[in-house]
Motif scaffolding. Structure first.
Motif, PDB file in Angstrom:
ATOM      1  N   PRO A   2     -27.816  90.234  90.043  1.00 10.20           N
ATOM      2  CA  PRO A   2     -28.355  89.218  90.928  1.00 10.20           C
ATOM      3  C   PRO A   2     -28.853  89.837  92.224  1.00 10.20           C
ATOM      4  O   PRO A   2     -28.167  90.650  92.816  1.00 10.20           O
ATOM      5  CB  PRO A   2     -27.157  88.294  91.185  1.00 10.20           C
ATOM      6  N   ASN A 194     -24.731  89.056  82.804  1.00  8.58           N
ATOM      7  CA  ASN A 194     -25.518  87.939  83.320  1.00  8.58           C
ATOM      8  C   ASN A 194     -26.266  87.193  82.225  1.00  8.58           C
ATOM      9  O   ASN A 194     -26.471  85.971  82.307  1.00  8.58           O
ATOM     10  CB  ASN A 194     -26.492  88.440  84.384  1.00  8.58           C
ATOM     11  N   ARG A 195     -26.680  87.914  81.179  1.00  5.22           N
ATOM     12  CA  ARG A 195     -27.361  87.241  80.069  1.00  5.22           C
ATOM     13  C   ARG A 195     -26.393  86.400  79.256  1.00  5.22           C
ATOM     14  O   ARG A 195     -26.742  85.309  78.789  1.00  5.22           O
ATOM     15  CB  ARG A 195     -28.059  88.283  79.193  1.00  5.22           C
ATOM     16  N   GLN A 198     -25.733  83.049  80.889  1.00  7.51           N
ATOM     17  CA  GLN A 198     -26.773  82.030  80.754  1.00  7.51           C
ATOM     18  C   GLN A 198     -26.466  81.017  79.655  1.00  7.51           C
ATOM     19  O   GLN A 198     -27.111  79.967  79.571  1.00  7.51           O
ATOM     20  CB  GLN A 198     -28.117  82.699  80.466  1.00  7.51           C
ATOM     21  N   TYR A 202     -25.164  74.572  83.350  1.00  7.11           N
ATOM     22  CA  TYR A 202     -25.676  74.933  84.673  1.00  7.11           C
ATOM     23  C   TYR A 202     -25.730  73.726  85.605  1.00  7.11           C
ATOM     24  O   TYR A 202     -25.802  72.573  85.176  1.00  7.11           O
ATOM     25  CB  TYR A 202     -27.060  75.581  84.562  1.00  7.11           C
ATOM     26  N   ARG A 207     -31.247  76.082  86.982  1.00  6.30           N
ATOM     27  CA  ARG A 207     -31.028  76.687  85.672  1.00  6.30           C
ATOM     28  C   ARG A 207     -30.346  78.048  85.746  1.00  6.30           C
ATOM     29  O   ARG A 207     -29.727  78.485  84.781  1.00  6.30           O
ATOM     30  CB  ARG A 207     -32.383  76.824  84.949  1.00  6.30           C
ATOM     31  N   ASN A 208     -30.439  78.725  86.897  1.00  9.00           N
ATOM     32  CA  ASN A 208     -29.835  80.049  87.012  1.00  9.00           C
ATOM     33  C   ASN A 208     -28.410  80.010  87.555  1.00  9.00           C
ATOM     34  O   ASN A 208     -27.789  81.063  87.738  1.00  9.00           O
ATOM     35  CB  ASN A 208     -30.688  80.947  87.920  1.00  9.00           C
ATOM     36  N   ASN A 210     -25.215  79.095  86.328  1.00  8.39           N
ATOM     37  CA  ASN A 210     -24.438  78.747  85.135  1.00  8.39           C
ATOM     38  C   ASN A 210     -22.962  79.039  85.322  1.00  8.39           C
ATOM     39  O   ASN A 210     -22.584  80.044  85.928  1.00  8.39           O
ATOM     40  CB  ASN A 210     -24.911  79.554  83.923  1.00  8.39           C
TER      41      ASN A 210
END
Length: 367
Positions: A2, A194-195, A198, A202, A207-208, A210
């Protein structure tokens, strides 16, 4: 990883972020009282509470004690001194924002702001409890602080309130993140983590932001997601096996905190190394997150650090490294960690009175 900006911010605006509607129009410019359930900010309920933690304590030193703050669902903003975490109450995502508050009577205080679509008293209590676990507010580190005060190489950390290791409230989350961090450099590990994050629910219109997914949600995404999107490679098999054991009820990761209060370190370590993808070094790291500090995880980074500092560049054996830190007894993991942590630019900045943040140096370590 991030990207966190480090420019000039209004602390209040960073901590109390505006919730936007789908068109991007600010709806949270004002807070409206809604009774015992808190205030409204836009369409979100907002409630606040506090945590107390024995001094010495610093939110910044704790948040930056290792790399979890760079991984979703955690986000650290250095300019605001704010740790944000997206938690969940069932399927409902909940945003937690933590900042230091004035200490009182030898107790450090942290102001916790909770934002969600609904916040019952039970939800507020649950989030407060989880925030306490993240910051290790329940740990009695009096013995370690006394040891640090008498140990020249550790004494500096007391001046900046360091000594606690941040963790995720969920041990399932800690375990999967640890598996992602083995045999890889840190920047790649952050991307994998981080993936995977997702996959969780959220914050509406964000949307980012989560929450961490459940093991069931990870299994539902399948190997195609883990391999093709998260790109965890050979770790797919271990993550799938771990999630399956949790979903099937064969393993309860969140029972580990209770178990850690009663079982010996050796027995607890065997529980952890029985998890596919968790080797001795990873198990020692997880033991530290569980509040057990009497085992040092010897990985490639430990070897490299001790070789340079204690063995004139010669590669020590695992036994030599273990013997080196054995003098710290039940605190040997914390002693090792915060000794080498002081070499990070993050720690150097704090020790020098600065406010500049750089993450952990890129490293590759073994499970």
């Amino acid at each position: 990883m991030p990207a966190i900006a480090h420019g000039s911010f209004d602390r209040r605006r960073v901590v109390e972020r505006v919730i936007h509607d789908g068109a991007g129009t600010a709806r949270g410019g004002r807070s409206t009282t809604v009774g015992p359930s808190g205030t409204m900010r836009g369409s979100m309920i907002v409630r606040t509470t506090q945590l107390t933690i024995p001094e010495p304590f610093s939110l910044r030193a704790t948040a930056l004690s290792h790399g979890w703050h760079e991984c979703a669902p955690m986000h650290w903003c250095d300019a605001a001194g704010c740790l944000q975490v997206i938690e969940r109450d069932g399927d409902m995502p909940v945003r937690l924002s933590m900042v230091d508050a004035p200490s009182r009577g030898g107790q450090a205080r942290v102001r916790l702001t909770v934002e969600a679509d609904e916040i019952s008293d039970n939800t507020l209590s649950l989030m407060r409890s989880r925030a306490g676990v993240m910051l290790r507010a329940d740990l009695d580190l009096t013995g370690f602080h006394a040891l640090a005060a008498e140990t020249p190489v550790l004494k500096p950390i007391l001046s900046i309130g360091a000594g606690r290791l941040i963790r995720s409230a969920s041990m399932a989350e800690n375990i999967i993140k640890t598996i992602c961090g083995t045999n890889v450099n840190w920047a790649q590990a952050v991307k994998m983590i981080n993936r995977i994050a997702q996959l969780g629910p959220y914050i509406r219109n964000h949307r980012n932001l989560n929450a961490w997914p459940t093991c069931g949600e990870i299994l539902k995404a399948g190997d195609d997601y883990l391999l093709g999107v998260a790109r965890v490679g050979y770790r797919t098999k271990s993550i799938r096996a771990f999630c399956r054991s949790v979903v099937d009820g064969a393993f309860d990761p969140d029972a580990l905190d209770a178990v850690a209060r009663t079982e010996s370190t050796d027995v607890l370590c065997k529980r952890l190394t029985a998890i596919s993808g968790v080797g001795p070094a990873s198990a020692a790291f997880l033991l530290g997150l569980l509040g057990r500090f009497d085992k040092v995880g010897v990985d490639s980074w430990t070897i490299a650090y001790t070789a340079e500092r204690y063995f004139n560049g010669r590669k020590p054996t695992v036994r030599q490294v273990e013997k080196l830190f054995a003098r710290y007894g039940e605190w040997r993991h914390l002693a090792w960690w915060f000794e080498q942590w002081q070499q990070w630019e993050t720690a150097k900045s704090m020790l020098n009175g600065g406010n500049r943040h750089q993450g952990p140096r890129a490293r590759r370590h073994q499970a």
